[in-house]
Write a protein that holds these residues in place. Structure first.
Motif, PDB file in Angstrom:
ATOM      1  N   PHE A 178       0.843  -1.189   0.000  1.00 18.23           N
ATOM      2  CA  PHE A 178       0.000   0.000   0.000  1.00 18.23           C
ATOM      3  C   PHE A 178       0.878   1.237   0.000  1.00 18.23           C
ATOM      4  O   PHE A 178       2.024   1.221   0.478  1.00 18.23           O
ATOM      5  N   GLY A 232      -3.004   4.532   1.601  1.00 13.54           N
ATOM      6  CA  GLY A 232      -3.774   3.343   1.289  1.00 13.54           C
ATOM      7  C   GLY A 232      -4.693   3.472   0.095  1.00 13.54           C
ATOM      8  O   GLY A 232      -5.535   2.608  -0.112  1.00 13.54           O
ATOM      9  N   VAL A 239      -6.470   1.300  -5.621  1.00 12.30           N
ATOM     10  CA  VAL A 239      -7.058   0.273  -4.763  1.00 12.30           C
ATOM     11  C   VAL A 239      -8.551   0.168  -5.024  1.00 12.30           C
ATOM     12  O   VAL A 239      -9.113  -0.917  -5.183  1.00 12.30           O
ATOM     13  N   HIS A 268      -3.694  -2.402   5.040  1.00  8.82           N
ATOM     14  CA  HIS A 268      -4.032  -0.998   4.819  1.00  8.82           C
ATOM     15  C   HIS A 268      -3.666  -0.191   6.069  1.00  8.82           C
ATOM     16  O   HIS A 268      -3.886  -0.644   7.187  1.00  8.82           O
TER      17      HIS A 268
END
Lengths: 318, 951
Positions: free
Chosen positions: A33, A37, A54, A286
């Motif tokens: 990450f 994140g 993501v 995360h």
């Protein structure tokens, strides 16, 4: 007790597969990450480093410039720079937007296993199979590292930076913590080759996984054993481990295709997440939410504690 | 975040104009190497560095010598001015010289630049006089027509003087001077003796002519003076002698119909060039033709000429009475010449063929030698002190001279020559100080080597086959000294050596070889002090007289040995080496402080899980200043220049410096009886842990006994305690065979709950059994993979038992297939994982065995053996499942039930009684004897820790 009842689903554990992405870059050696994140990086065996979103799971950019498979990567706190290390013995500092190589740093004698920015992205720290950690200055154009930490007597397999501390895991079975503020080096002997080390989020503990298929949680200041986590398989491969974002759980990749998740305090196995049949190579938790990235072979999986619909709403909230 | 995510796919915002991308790999511009640099002249043409004809080497700053700049490179000069000039110059016409090389202007060039007459002083007329002179000389040149060539190339032009003369009435062919009265026809070039070289032919011999001709000459008619041929001073090029002339092609080519006067010695081929003014006469000798002449001989001209008799006189005429020889071919008599006759008249008779010299010979003045004094003796007197004693090898003549001069010769010494003196003798002769240091190479050798050398030398010389005695052999080299008493066992030579080493040295020595015995040390110092004073009997005198003979001899020996051993280094090597600036302590080596720790203790602590004090080491570590700055941390050691770990000194030759962790442990372990051991590295640690050394075992046992956590555990401990020897032995033997097997065994023992009996059973079983059929593996592996998908608690129970079986079988498998030991790198992935999970293809395994450290997983499992049976929830199913959670859970339940049934069936089939563990986590604990801490204990400890130090 014949068959203990399954535990009530812990909502804090990522066990729902949100997405599975085929990275198309060979085996994914590491998945990371970024700081907040929102993105993640995948390090491919085909010499490329890829930046992904993501939430959408789409490819944003491919960074190519390494001469051999990329082994680790990290992103700077402001998302402006990336660093990656590779089997070609180099560490590369990338410019995120342009995808250009800002700096290519040679100096390691062997493949570079791990790389990490410090908090302000002023220093890159890379650990290599040559047993040295090199501190590269990102501010100057010097090709030489600021300092070489060559205390390790075997390959550096993992490396983490937290504030003014540097934690290295070495194949010689020692976890070394360099405290820059105190000017001290603490060496904890684990005896089995270390594959991955982590700081806990509160900075009081260190987690180390070793090839005797054990994760150990050590008190940072004294080196005492706080917990030991077993059950997974980690006997030959360099696999990742991590702590959940709120330090409630300890997670580790396993060679049996699962991600094991233990309760940190109790030491009991909280979740055995089946990822696939191959080895789970890498994972990343995360930094704030309950999201887990895992990498197996050429694919990256994103796990969450809730299904996609709720995820979406959560996304819009944030 | 959502807004971000919508945008993030496409656009990045970039500010400003990007810099040129930095080419990291691009090398810097290299300077042009010297061999590629070129030099051009001011016109931009390449200058040759190595002209073959004009020099041959470059000189100055890149061939700048000879250029305008000379030795220094030119400095910057504004070209603005020159550009303007250049433009102007370009309007002018370019001269051919602009395109010519500088070599062309040189001496050998096509346009040599010399000082010449300007065109204003050149006349357009040909200089016939010089032409003629050249033609005359061309007759004598080897190459016949080269004057023609000259005429073609460079037409000779008459000078301004010729022009002036012509203006004054002079005509070509005439001589210069006042007009004379005479008959031109009678003019005759009778030059007397021919003169070569610098003597000028006497101009005009009017007087003789007048004498000869008594013809009528009108008084009012005057004639121009006779022209003279200027002598052309061409250098002689050939090797022929004076007067040599080459072939005259003119004679050969049809000019032969000339009358030949056989008797005129003055006949000259030159004469015909003067046209009709002279008689055409020729000396035509037949001699030599019949014998053939060489190509360069001068009588060669008539080879192809037919001689006709018409060219000869048939009668002797009286026309030439001048020579008065009347046919005699003797050398001409010069009596005719009046002047010469006159000269000879008062000097005396002149030899025939000679004339009087024109100039008197310069008189040579000679000086008489100086007069010797009466008492002079031609002998050098030397200093009597230095000379006479050792003169040797003088020449007999000198000796004789000496004898005669002094009356006696010094008697010769036995030495015959100074070359037979050795350097020491020569040194004493000239009174030099002895050099410090050993006098010969032999002194630098060890005594034993010296003996050997001497032995070899002696045996070679054919003296004695037996090893020579010390004293006798060295007497050849050294002057004889008093005979040493026979009781002395120390060789005289060694004493001498010690003496030579210590002689002249100040006895302030730091090393005290007999420090423990002060009296002895004192005696030794006394001895050394005497040695340094050059005392030959130092040894005897410094020994205590009241000691026994044995003691004395022993001490004697010791002293000599010590004095040789610890001889002052300055005397030993001072003449050859300089001393190092700092003393190197060669016994120690600098190592990092962290290498000091004892690994065994730590390993024991780890085995006992006593992390903390025992396993932690803390060192001072000095970060680089810049690193601290970058981390925004004050430098912890502001004044220190040290970086990294401080070094400590350690024994350099300690074995432990070269041992790694495992190796040191191996040394502590009993060596295996057979050398079938595979190469081990640090990777064996996890396996080797089981080869617990006695210490850790004892520690662990003691600890377990004292803790007494659980009766069950203590029972097992007792068991291990009761039979530690067979256990370790067993493990050692297994480790001997294969590390692979060991890892196998570990997993094996993981499940078998430290049951050493079953271990040994399986071992023996494995040895007896052959490889089981593949079906067995298939069945087991597929079932095990089935089990993986079951729920966690169940899976663990199942896994445990399953591992037991699997371990059992894989153990046998690896016993069978453990043939190649080279394959058994300890870093190999655990065979259990590979075999049971079917994840790692063997190909990738072997591929990755080359690397060190924890390996990377194989890139893809598609190549691997596909696992059988129902798969665990695969990725394909996942998306579906994630959509509906309830559905998934239901499915899972169903799945689980199936599994359970299967398992029960299998259990029955296997007929193995399974013990269900009370706690799930305890099922994971390994079978290591030392790792017997239960989860409860762990928890308890964790809690206590937590409570002690609240986070």
């Amino acid at each position: 007790m014949a068959f203990p009842a399954p535990k009530p689903e812990d909502p804090q554990l990522p066990q729902v597969l949100l997405r599975s992405v085929d990275c198309q870059q060979g085996a994914v050696r590491a998945v990371r990450f970024n700081v907040d994140g929102n993105y993640f990086l995948s390090c491919g065996a085909d010499k490329s480093l890829k930046l992904w979103s993501v939430t959408r799971g789409n490819l944003l950019k491919t960074y190519s410039g390494h001469g051999y498979e990329v082994l680790d990567a990290d992103s700077s706190f402001d998302n402006s720079q990336l660093c990656s290390c590779s089997s070609d013995k180099t560490v590369i500092l990338w410019d995120v937007a342009s995808g250009q190589v800002t700096r290519k740093l040679r100096g390691h004698a062997g493949k570079v296993n791990c790389v990490q920015f410090n908090e302000e992205a002023t220093v890159m720290l890379s650990g290599s199979i040559d047993g040295s950690v090199r501190c590269w200055d990102t501010r100057s154009r010097k090709q030489e590292p600021i300092q070489i930490l060559d205390e390790a007597r075997d390959s550096i397999s993992s490396l983490k930076v937290a504030q003014h501390e540097l934690l290295t895991g070495c194949v010689d079975g020692r976890v070394r913590r360099y405290d820059l503020r105190m000017g001290q080096l603490h060496v904890d002997f684990i005896s089995s080759p270390i594959t991955c080390v982590c700081f806990s989020a509160d900075g009081q503990c260190t987690l180390s996984s070793s090839l005797d298929s054990t994760l150990r949680l050590l008190d940072k200041s004294t080196g005492e054993l706080l917990g030991e986590y077993k059950g997974h398989q980690m006997k030959g491969y360099k696999l990742d481990c991590c702590l959940s974002s709120k330090d409630t759980h300890v997670l580790s990749c396993s060679e049996d295709g699962h991600v094991y998740c233990w309760d940190l305090v109790e030491g009991s196995l909280a979740l055995k997440l089946p990822v696939g049949k191959a080895v789970v190579q890498s994972m990343s938790f995360h930094p704030s939410e309950c999201l887990l990235l895992t990498a197996m072979e050429g694919r990256v999986q994103l796990w969450s504690n809730q299904s996609e619909a709720t995820e979406e709403t959560m996304d819009t909230d944030t | 975040m959502a807004a971000d995510s919508e945008r993030e796919g496409e656009d990045f915002v970039s500010f400003g104009t990007p810099l040129e991308p930095l080419e990291e790999d691009e090398p810097l511009k290299k300077p042009v190497p010297i061999y590629e640099q070129t030099v051009v002249d001011e016109k931009g043409r390449y200058q040759r560095f190595h002209g073959a004809f004009t020099g041959g080497f470059s000189a100055g700053y890149f061939n700048t010598v000879g250029s305008k700049e000379g030795w220094a490179p030119s400095t910057f000069k504004s070209s603005r001015q020159s550009k303007a000039e250049q433009q102007k110059a370009e309007q002018q016409k370019a001269r051919p010289e602009d395109f010519m090389d500088e070599e062309d202007f040189g001496e050998h060039g096509i346009a040599p630049s010399e000082i010449t007459r300007s065109a204003a002083f050149q006349s357009g007329h040909r200089d016939s006089a010089s032409e003629k002179a050249r033609a005359v000389n061309a007759q004598s040149s080897l190459i016949p027509g080269d004057t023609l060539l000259e005429q073609i190339i460079a037409p000779a032009k008459s000078s301004i003087g010729v022009e002036l003369l012509k203006k004054m009435g002079w005509r070509e062919g005439q001589g210069v001077g006042p007009r004379v009265k005479r008959k031109p026809k009678k003019q005759k070039t009778e030059g007397g003796p021919r003169v070569y070289g610098c003597a000028i032919i006497p101009i005009g011999s009017e007087g003789s002519e007048e004498e000869d001709d008594d013809e009528f000459v009108p008084e009012n008619v005057t004639f121009a003076p006779k022209d003279v041929t200027p002598v052309d001073f061409t250098p002689r090029l050939g090797l022929q002698g004076l007067g040599y002339r080459g072939l005259d092609p003119g004679l050969a080519l049809g000019q032969g119909s000339q009358h030949i006067n056989l008797f005129d010695p003055h006949f000259d081929s030159k004469g015909k060039l003067f046209g009709g003014k002279q008689k055409q006469r020729r000396h035509k000798g037949v001699a030599g033709q019949g014998f053939g002449v060489g190509a360069l001989e001068d009588e060669d001209e008539d080879i192809y000429l037919r001689d006709s008799m018409s060219r000869y006189d048939t009668e002797i005429k009286d026309e030439e009475p001048t020579d008065g020889l009347f046919g005699w071919t003797a050398p001409q008599e010069y009596s005719k010449k009046k002047d010469s006759n006159k000269d000879a008249a008062y000097i005396g008779k002149i030899l025939e063929g000679f004339t009087l010299a024109q100039k008197p010979e310069a008189e040579k003045t000679s000086f008489p030698p100086p007069r010797l004094p009466r008492d002079y003796r031609p002998v050098r007197r030397f200093n009597p002190g230095t000379f006479v004693a050792h003169v040797s090898g003088v020449s007999p003549a000198l000796a004789h001279a000496l004898k005669t001069s002094r009356g006696h010769m010094v008697k010769d010494e036995p030495q015959t020559s100074r070359h037979q003196l050795d350097s020491g003798q020569r040194r004493t002769l000239i009174g030099e100080e002895a050099l410090e240091g050993p006098s010969s190479v032999l002194d630098l050798l060890k005594p034993a080597d010296r003996e050997r050398l001497k032995y070899i030398r002696n045996s070679k010389a054919g003296l004695q086959a037996q090893p020579p005695k010390d004293s006798s052999s060295q007497s050849a080299l050294r002057p004889p000294r008093p005979v040493t008493p026979p009781t002395i066992s120390v060789s005289q030579r060694e004493q001498d050596q010690a003496l030579s080493a210590w002689k002249g040295q100040t006895p302030t020595q730091t090393f005290k070889p007999f420090e423990k015995n002060p009296e002895k040390q004192e005696r030794y110092e006394q001895y050394v002090g005497r040695l340094s004073q050059g005392d030959k009997d130092a040894l005897e005198r410094s020994l205590e007289p009241e000691m026994t003979e044995w003691e004395r001899s022993r001490e004697r020996e010791e002293f000599v040995r010590a004095s040789i051993l610890y001889r002052p280094s300055s005397s030993f090597l001072s003449s050859r080496f300089t001393r190092g600036k700092q003393q190197e302590d060669d016994d120690t080596v600098e190592v990092n402080v962290d290498e000091q720790g004892d690994v065994d203790d730590k390993q024991a602590a780890v085995n006992m899980k006593m992390f903390g004090q025992l396993t932690r080491e803390t060192f001072d570590w000095h970060p680089e200043k810049l690193l601290c700055k970058r981390f925004n941390v004050p430098d912890p050691y502001p004044g220190s220049s040290l970086v990294g770990l401080p070094k400590v000194k350690r024994d350099k030759y300690s074995v432990f410096n070269f041992l790694t962790v495992t190796e040191s442990r191996e040394t502590s372990a009993p060596p295996p009886p057979k050398a079938l051991e595979v190469k081990k590295s640090r990777w064996d640690v996890s396996q080797e842990m089981k080869d617990s050394d006695a210490l850790s075992e004892m520690l662990s046992d003691a600890r377990n006994q004292s803790s007494e956590t659980d009766p069950d555990q203590s029972g097992t401990q007792d068991q291990t305690l009761a039979l530690p020897a067979p256990d370790t032995k067993d493990q050692r033997s297994s480790s001997r065979t294969e590390t692979k097997e060991k890892s196998k065994k570990e997993s094996d023992s993981d499940s078998s709950d430290s049951d050493s009996d079953s271990d040994s059973d399986s071992d023996s079983e494995a040895e007896e059994e052959t490889r089981p059929p593949m079906d067995v593996f298939k069945a087991i592996f597929s079932s095990s993979s089935d089990e993986k998908s079951s729920s966690e608690s169940e899976a663990e129970e199942e896994q445990k038992k399953d591992e037991q079986e699997r371990g059992h079988i894989t153990h046998t498998l690896f016993n069978v297939s453990a043939a190649p030991p080279s394959e058994a790198t300890p870093s190999e992935p655990t065979p259990t994982a590979a075999a049971t999970q079917n994840t790692a293809p063997t190909a990738s395994q072997t591929e990755e065995q080359e690397s060190f450290g924890p390996k990377l997983p194989p890139p893809s499992s598609t190549l691997s053996v596909s696992s059988r049976g129902p798969l665990p929830p695969s990725l394909d199913e996942k998306p579906k499942k994630s959509k509906d959670k309830k559905h998934k859970s239901k499915k899972d339940h169903k799945h689980k039930k199936e599994k359970r049934k299967k398992k029960q069936k299998k259990h029955k089939h296997k007929g193995k009684q399974k013990k269900i563990k009370k706690e799930e986590s305890s099922s994971d604990s390994d079978s290591e004897e030392t790792a017997q801490i239960s989860t409860e204990e762990l928890l308890r400890r964790l809690k206590t820790v937590r409570s002690q130090c609240p986070l």
